[in-house]
Write a protein that holds these residues in place. Structure first.
Motif, mmCIF file in Angstrom:
data_model
loop_
_atom_site.group_PDB
_atom_site.id
_atom_site.type_symbol
_atom_site.label_atom_id
_atom_site.label_comp_id
_atom_site.label_asym_id
_atom_site.label_seq_id
_atom_site.Cartn_x
_atom_site.Cartn_y
_atom_site.Cartn_z
ATOM 1 N N ALA A 125 20.217 49.896 -32.167
ATOM 2 C CA ALA A 125 20.321 50.620 -30.903
ATOM 3 C C ALA A 125 19.502 51.896 -31.033
ATOM 4 O O ALA A 125 19.033 52.239 -32.123
ATOM 5 N N VAL A 126 19.325 52.573 -29.914
ATOM 6 C CA VAL A 126 18.569 53.827 -29.955
ATOM 7 C C VAL A 126 19.281 54.894 -29.137
ATOM 8 O O VAL A 126 19.996 54.599 -28.169
ATOM 9 N N LEU A 182 27.863 55.117 -33.070
ATOM 10 C CA LEU A 182 26.461 54.841 -33.400
ATOM 11 C C LEU A 182 26.213 55.416 -34.797
ATOM 12 O O LEU A 182 26.375 56.624 -35.017
ATOM 13 N N TYR A 183 25.826 54.543 -35.726
ATOM 14 C CA TYR A 183 25.717 54.942 -37.120
ATOM 15 C C TYR A 183 24.304 55.377 -37.459
ATOM 16 O O TYR A 183 23.333 54.704 -37.109
ATOM 17 N N ARG A 184 24.232 56.469 -38.218
ATOM 18 C CA ARG A 184 22.954 56.907 -38.786
ATOM 19 C C ARG A 184 23.037 56.852 -40.305
ATOM 20 O O ARG A 184 24.045 57.256 -40.901
ATOM 21 N N GLN A 185 21.989 56.337 -40.896
ATOM 22 C CA GLN A 185 21.852 56.360 -42.346
ATOM 23 C C GLN A 185 21.250 57.718 -42.739
ATOM 24 O O GLN A 185 20.366 58.222 -42.062
ATOM 25 N N VAL A 186 21.745 58.271 -43.826
ATOM 26 C CA VAL A 186 21.318 59.615 -44.219
ATOM 27 C C VAL A 186 20.547 59.561 -45.535
ATOM 28 O O VAL A 186 21.078 59.109 -46.557
ATOM 29 N N HIS A 187 19.328 60.048 -45.503
ATOM 30 C CA HIS A 187 18.536 60.076 -46.722
ATOM 31 C C HIS A 187 19.127 61.096 -47.696
ATOM 32 O O HIS A 187 19.538 62.192 -47.267
ATOM 33 N N PRO A 188 19.174 60.778 -48.975
ATOM 34 C CA PRO A 188 19.792 61.697 -49.944
ATOM 35 C C PRO A 188 19.159 63.082 -49.973
ATOM 36 O O PRO A 188 19.851 64.077 -50.232
ATOM 37 N N SER A 189 17.864 63.176 -49.715
ATOM 38 C CA SER A 189 17.211 64.495 -49.759
ATOM 39 C C SER A 189 17.615 65.366 -48.585
ATOM 40 O O SER A 189 17.270 66.552 -48.553
ATOM 41 N N TRP A 190 18.353 64.769 -47.640
ATOM 42 C CA TRP A 190 18.777 65.526 -46.466
ATOM 43 C C TRP A 190 20.225 65.990 -46.565
ATOM 44 O O TRP A 190 20.815 66.404 -45.573
ATOM 45 N N GLN A 229 6.692 59.648 -34.445
ATOM 46 C CA GLN A 229 6.309 58.331 -34.955
ATOM 47 C C GLN A 229 6.978 57.205 -34.168
ATOM 48 O O GLN A 229 6.404 56.148 -33.971
ATOM 49 N N HIS A 230 8.216 57.464 -33.727
ATOM 50 C CA HIS A 230 8.984 56.432 -33.031
ATOM 51 C C HIS A 230 9.252 56.817 -31.583
ATOM 52 O O HIS A 230 10.299 56.486 -31.027
ATOM 53 N N GLN A 231 8.306 57.520 -31.035
ATOM 54 C CA GLN A 231 8.341 57.852 -29.602
ATOM 55 C C GLN A 231 9.637 58.575 -29.213
ATOM 56 O O GLN A 231 10.147 58.407 -28.103
ATOM 57 N N TYR A 232 10.171 59.328 -30.128
ATOM 58 C CA TYR A 232 11.375 60.128 -29.884
ATOM 59 C C TYR A 232 12.579 59.273 -29.511
ATOM 60 O O TYR A 232 13.461 59.699 -28.774
ATOM 61 N N LEU A 233 12.615 58.069 -30.053
ATOM 62 C CA LEU A 233 13.789 57.200 -29.958
ATOM 63 C C LEU A 233 14.434 57.167 -31.334
ATOM 64 O O LEU A 233 13.789 56.778 -32.309
ATOM 65 N N LEU A 234 15.675 57.593 -31.413
ATOM 66 C CA LEU A 234 16.370 57.679 -32.695
ATOM 67 C C LEU A 234 17.088 56.364 -32.971
ATOM 68 O O LEU A 234 17.968 55.964 -32.210
ATOM 69 N N SER A 235 16.736 55.729 -34.050
ATOM 70 C CA SER A 235 17.351 54.447 -34.413
ATOM 71 C C SER A 235 18.753 54.633 -34.959
ATOM 72 O O SER A 235 18.991 55.497 -35.814
ATOM 73 N N MET A 250 11.441 51.755 -36.880
ATOM 74 C CA MET A 250 12.563 50.868 -36.563
ATOM 75 C C MET A 250 12.861 50.842 -35.081
ATOM 76 O O MET A 250 13.538 49.936 -34.602
ATOM 77 N N ALA A 251 12.410 51.827 -34.298
ATOM 78 C CA ALA A 251 12.708 51.842 -32.871
ATOM 79 C C ALA A 251 11.935 50.736 -32.182
ATOM 80 O O ALA A 251 10.777 50.474 -32.469
ATOM 81 N N GLY A 252 12.553 50.071 -31.241
ATOM 82 C CA GLY A 252 11.858 48.992 -30.542
ATOM 83 C C GLY A 252 11.746 49.287 -29.077
ATOM 84 O O GLY A 252 12.096 50.368 -28.602
ATOM 85 N N VAL A 253 11.278 48.372 -28.305
ATOM 86 C CA VAL A 253 11.117 48.570 -26.870
ATOM 87 C C VAL A 253 12.375 48.110 -26.154
ATOM 88 O O VAL A 253 13.288 47.563 -26.757
ATOM 89 N N GLY A 254 12.439 48.329 -24.831
ATOM 90 C CA GLY A 254 13.623 47.976 -24.061
ATOM 91 C C GLY A 254 13.876 46.484 -24.024
ATOM 92 O O GLY A 254 12.970 45.670 -24.176
ATOM 93 N N ASN A 255 15.088 46.107 -23.789
ATOM 94 C CA ASN A 255 15.521 44.714 -23.828
ATOM 95 C C ASN A 255 15.739 44.256 -22.393
ATOM 96 O O ASN A 255 16.441 44.915 -21.629
ATOM 97 N N PRO A 256 15.150 43.128 -21.996
ATOM 98 C CA PRO A 256 15.350 42.650 -20.610
ATOM 99 C C PRO A 256 16.802 42.367 -20.296
ATOM 100 O O PRO A 256 17.195 42.360 -19.136
ATOM 101 N N GLN A 257 17.629 42.130 -21.333
ATOM 102 C CA GLN A 257 19.049 41.922 -21.082
ATOM 103 C C GLN A 257 19.825 43.217 -21.283
ATOM 104 O O GLN A 257 20.994 43.213 -21.594
ATOM 105 N N GLN A 258 19.149 44.334 -21.098
ATOM 106 C CA GLN A 258 19.730 45.627 -21.399
ATOM 107 C C GLN A 258 21.024 45.853 -20.643
ATOM 108 O O GLN A 258 21.981 46.383 -21.171
ATOM 109 N N THR A 259 21.061 45.462 -19.379
ATOM 110 C CA THR A 259 22.245 45.731 -18.580
ATOM 111 C C THR A 259 23.459 45.033 -19.160
ATOM 112 O O THR A 259 24.519 45.630 -19.323
ATOM 113 N N ASP A 260 23.281 43.744 -19.513
ATOM 114 C CA ASP A 260 24.403 43.003 -20.072
ATOM 115 C C ASP A 260 24.819 43.606 -21.412
ATOM 116 O O ASP A 260 26.002 43.747 -21.698
#
Lengths: 167, 137
Positions: free
Chosen positions: B105-106, B22-30, B46-52, B1-11
């Motif tokens: 977001a990440v 920032l919301y995290r979904q929690v898997h039931p097994s966790w 897997q996601h380049q250490y960017l937390l979705s 789910m992690a994506g790359v940077g956004n050119p409009q990042q500053t705005d």
């Protein structure tokens, strides 16, 4: 200090298996409903490690965000047997979780001490990390989980760090 | 789910502030004994250490869960959260990343050692568990 449960000699692991519904269909991930049923049951003894490992047996690839790797059953069998064989009864039990990378994770916590054990079910090895939440103190080590000496070391570390709350 | 940077990042970054949750979904097994593991806040290789996460300025917790479960078809026991300020306190930059979907977001863990990632995930877990569930179906 957090009171951590210990494994009793009379504790039966299989009877902690959560009730599982018959395979009545599939959920939105096209996974058998039995998987969701297992995951939503509150384990009667959540720190019963073999029972927790049993809960992971029916997991399938894609279980986590469509990419999670299911822990292999033979690996779970190995770990359950090794845990039963080598983990002393007087040592606090961990919380046990599946890692989307296919490993099994055990966590212990008491006061400022945290221990994480990431167990590679294929290699029968584990990455140990202890850290003190209130300082920069930490220690990492790779363990051979087929070696009783490494289980003994693990048990000794858990005893010293988590039963007194001291590093 | 992690994506790359956004050119409009500053705005976009200007729309996130210290109080943004920032919301995290929690898997039931966790979840054991009602408490989520630090795996919930540990980024993957897997996601380049960017937390979705979901940007709480753009979506509320229930809608985030409905999107995750209903539209993406993924399994979540509920929603926990940390704030941008709490991430900043841990030197974890958070930023919008709308490429997968607008509310995405990440939290950036890149460049950290294993032990530092684990420590920060442990701290985020404690913060989120202290805040409590924002939504459970």
């Amino acid at each position: 200090m957090e009171a951590l449960p210990h494994r009793s000699h009379t504790q039966a692991h299989s009877d902690a298996s959560p009730t599982t519904a018959p395979d009545e269909g599939r959920n939105m991930q096209n996974h058998p409903l039995r998987l969701d049923s297992v995951q939503h049951v509150i384990s009667p003894r959540p720190r019963d490690v073999p029972a927790r490992l049993d809960e992971f047996r029916d997991m399938q690839d894609g279980w986590y965000e469509s990419w999670g790797i299911a822990p292999k059953r033979e690996g779970l069998d190995w770990l359950s047997t090794a845990f039963e064989r080598y983990y002393p009864d007087d040592v606090p039990l961990p919380y046990t979780y599946p890692n989307p990378e296919g490993s099994v994770r055990m966590e212990w916590s008491a006061g400022n001490n945290a221990v994480i054990l990431e167990i590679n079910l294929d290699a029968h090895s584990a990455e140990w990390l202890w850290f003190d939440r209130d300082s920069d103190d930490e220690f990492e080590r790779t363990l051979d989980m087929d070696e009783s000496a490494d289980w003994q070391w693990l048990a000794s570390e858990i005893r010293s760090k988590l039963t007194t709350g001291n590093a | 789910m992690a994506g790359v940077g956004n050119p409009q990042q500053t705005d976009d970054r200007q729309r996130m502030n210290d109080d943004t949750l920032l919301y995290r979904q929690v898997h039931p097994s966790w979840i054991v004994d009602g408490v989520a593991t630090s795996l919930t806040f540990l980024p993957s290789r897997q996601h380049q250490y960017l937390l979705s996460v979901y940007d709480g300025d753009k979506i509320d917790p229930e809608a985030a869960w409905n999107h995750y479960h209903g539209e993406l078809g993924l399994t979540s026991e509920g929603v926990l959260a940390v704030s941008v300020a709490e991430c900043d306190d841990l030197q974890l930059p958070a930023r919008p990343d709308p490429e997968p979907f607008p509310e995405h977001a990440v939290i950036d863990f890149t460049g950290l050692s294993n032990s530092k990632r684990e420590r920060k995930a442990d701290r985020l877990k404690a913060i989120a568990n202290e805040r409590g569930w924002l939504f459970r179906p």
